[in-house]
Scaffold this motif. Structure first.
Motif, PDB file in Angstrom:
ATOM      1  N   ARG A   1      34.284 -17.739 -28.516  1.00 34.95           N
ATOM      2  CA  ARG A   1      32.975 -18.396 -28.477  1.00 34.95           C
ATOM      3  C   ARG A   1      32.172 -18.088 -29.731  1.00 34.95           C
ATOM      4  O   ARG A   1      31.413 -18.927 -30.207  1.00 34.95           O
ATOM      5  CB  ARG A   1      32.220 -17.963 -27.223  1.00 34.95           C
ATOM      6  CG  ARG A   1      32.921 -18.368 -25.933  1.00 34.95           C
ATOM      7  CD  ARG A   1      32.142 -17.939 -24.700  1.00 34.95           C
ATOM      8  NE  ARG A   1      32.922 -18.135 -23.490  1.00 34.95           N
ATOM      9  CZ  ARG A   1      32.479 -17.865 -22.260  1.00 34.95           C
ATOM     10  NH1 ARG A   1      31.256 -17.374 -22.097  1.00 34.95           N
ATOM     11  NH2 ARG A   1      33.256 -18.085 -21.211  1.00 34.95           N
ATOM     12  N   ALA A   2      32.344 -16.880 -30.269  1.00 32.58           N
ATOM     13  CA  ALA A   2      31.677 -16.547 -31.533  1.00 32.58           C
ATOM     14  C   ALA A   2      32.157 -17.476 -32.638  1.00 32.58           C
ATOM     15  O   ALA A   2      31.367 -17.946 -33.469  1.00 32.58           O
ATOM     16  CB  ALA A   2      31.958 -15.086 -31.904  1.00 32.58           C
ATOM     17  N   GLY A   3      33.460 -17.748 -32.660  1.00 36.41           N
ATOM     18  CA  GLY A   3      33.997 -18.674 -33.650  1.00 36.41           C
ATOM     19  C   GLY A   3      33.436 -20.073 -33.487  1.00 36.41           C
ATOM     20  O   GLY A   3      33.124 -20.747 -34.483  1.00 36.41           O
ATOM     21  N   LEU A   4      33.277 -20.523 -32.250  1.00 32.01           N
ATOM     22  CA  LEU A   4      32.703 -21.843 -32.014  1.00 32.01           C
ATOM     23  C   LEU A   4      31.257 -21.909 -32.508  1.00 32.01           C
ATOM     24  O   LEU A   4      30.837 -22.898 -33.122  1.00 32.01           O
ATOM     25  CB  LEU A   4      32.773 -22.199 -30.530  1.00 32.01           C
ATOM     26  CG  LEU A   4      34.170 -22.469 -29.959  1.00 32.01           C
ATOM     27  CD1 LEU A   4      34.096 -22.641 -28.443  1.00 32.01           C
ATOM     28  CD2 LEU A   4      34.769 -23.718 -30.605  1.00 32.01           C
ATOM     29  N   ALA A   5      30.477 -20.858 -32.236  1.00 35.92           N
ATOM     30  CA  ALA A   5      29.073 -20.849 -32.634  1.00 35.92           C
ATOM     31  C   ALA A   5      28.925 -20.902 -34.150  1.00 35.92           C
ATOM     32  O   ALA A   5      28.154 -21.713 -34.689  1.00 35.92           O
ATOM     33  CB  ALA A   5      28.372 -19.614 -32.076  1.00 35.92           C
TER      34      ALA A   5
END
Length: 430
Positions: A261-265
């Motif tokens: 999710r950090a990568g998506l953000a």
């Protein structure tokens, strides 16, 4: 200092300043200094939107200064007074952001819709025109020949030096001309939603809660909202704040042990502006230490590349002209980003100055890359610090830069203590 954590003496000094009088002493200094900054901006700025921001912002910061003074007096009478507690400090921060950022945005947007042409910075016009071109032609970019055909005074506005996703904030204006379709309104809305998600993420980590952690989180939020450089930027131009907020959310998700999710953000941030790309690289290096590098890279690097594809297929030359040639100083006009930082001074005053400045910038980038390869960050706090110091060095050394870009390193460095206290050190979950 194995993971780029601050040295113990420096950390102790910061904690002493930050916690003086329960955090209220630094609050008072922040709001008083901000009021002075806003007043000077209102009186001396050569940019009409900045002057228009300065007047209500001065009032908002002065009111905040008075409120904090009252909190200090209440704390002096009774240290555990609710008025001097952390919830009250959060309330003052929210009210200050509303008065110094949201109110000026609405005011300037309404005045602009009523016919005032001096109530938006050029960035707002660029984003809105990019949205119109995206809706009509499938790409937010004008090609070299189309920009050359514009009158000389309009060629600068013909460039869109952003990633394609930024044009989405201009789509409401392409649909109808009203105050609420001003790009700043939507930039502010996304910023608020993303920051709320970041705060909820850090509060929801499995690390033990406590007053130090909550106070550090408040300080980080202040650095992204009521700090004058952020309030002024969002109220008059706005394009940097959603990018910064998404980077903050990415670091918060990393602290919560959610590398995917950090990568998506940070990937969404990268679809808006290039400033997020270095943060994405550092986050991927952090995720690699947790055996989640590919999962993080899929969003962090994949989303920005995916966003470029439509513009690449529609008009490749226009994409290159706006995203590469113009930022590198090879466009038909030069960037107005000319703040007197070392890189700009070197580029404009020394023989072969641009080459010297570029060489220094490359050297710093190589040093950071070597650091990442040899000792990648193993914590979200270390990631925030590397990003903060790296962006600070880049901003100071870039030949063309803006004072406002400092909001990125300031916010990320201020975020690090909150992330340290909220760090989730178990295996990644998503």
């Amino acid at each position: 200092m194995a993971d780029a954590e601050p040295t113990a003496p420096a950390a102790r000094r910061w904690r002493a300043v930050d916690s003086a009088a329960g955090g209220l002493a630094l609050d008072l200094g922040l709001y008083a200094a901000a009021a002075l900054f806003a007043a000077i901006t209102a009186a001396t700025s050569t940019l009409a939107p900045h002057r228009a921001w300065g007047v209500p912002a001065t009032i908002g910061y002065l009111l905040a200064t008075l409120l904090v003074t009252g909190q200090l007096l209440a704390r002096r009478r009774r240290p555990d007074a609710p008025l001097a507690g952390l919830p009250a400090r959060w309330a003052v921060t929210g009210l200050t952001w509303a008065g110094t950022t949201l109110l000026p945005i609405v005011t300037q947007s309404v005045q602009r819709a009523a016919g005032r042409t001096d109530r938006a910075q050029e960035e707002v016009l660029v984003v809105e025109r990019a949205g119109t071109r995206l809706a009509e032609h499938g790409t937010p970019y004008l090609g070299h020949d189309a920009i050359a055909a514009l009158p000389p005074g309009e060629q600068l506005l013909g460039y869109t030096p952003y990633q394609p996703g930024m044009a989405l904030f201009g789509l409401p204006r392409a649909a109808t001309d009203a105050w609420w379709t001003d790009a700043r309104v939507w930039l502010a809305l996304v910023t608020a939603v993303v920051l709320a998600a970041a705060v909820a993420t850090l509060r929801g980590t499995s690390a033990p809660t406590g007053p130090h952690r909550a106070a550090a989180l408040l300080r980080a939020v202040q650095a992204v909202t009521v700090l004058p450089i952020c309030a002024l930027t969002l109220a008059t131009g706005g394009d940097d704040l959603p990018v910064l907020a998404l980077c903050v959310l990415a670091v918060a998700l990393a602290a919560a042990g959610r590398p995917g999710r950090a990568g998506l953000a940070v990937g969404v941030a990268g679809t808006l502006k290039l400033f997020a790309w270095p943060v994405a690289v550092v986050l991927v290096c952090w995720a690699a230490t947790r055996r989640a590098g590919r999962r993080t890279a899929l969003g962090a690097l994949g989303l920005p590349v995916l966003a470029l594809l439509p513009a690449l297929f529609v008009d490749r030359d226009a994409l290159v002209e706006n995203v590469l040639r113009f930022p590198l100083g090879h466009g038909l006009v030069t960037s107005p980003a000319q703040s007197p930082f070392p890189g700009h001074l070197i580029a404009t005053t020394l023989p072969a100055g641009r080459i010297v400045a570029a060489a220094l910038l490359v050297a710093v980038g190589a040093a950071i890359a070597l650091r990442l390869l040899r000792r990648p960050p193993r914590s979200a706090a270390g990631t925030a610090l590397i990003c903060g110091y790296g962006l600070l060095a880049a901003i100071l050394l870039m030949p063309s830069t803006r004072f406002g870009y400092l909001l990125y390193p300031v916010a990320l460095l201020t975020l690090a203590p909150a992330v340290t206290l909220a760090e989730h050190r178990h295996h990644p979950t998503g």
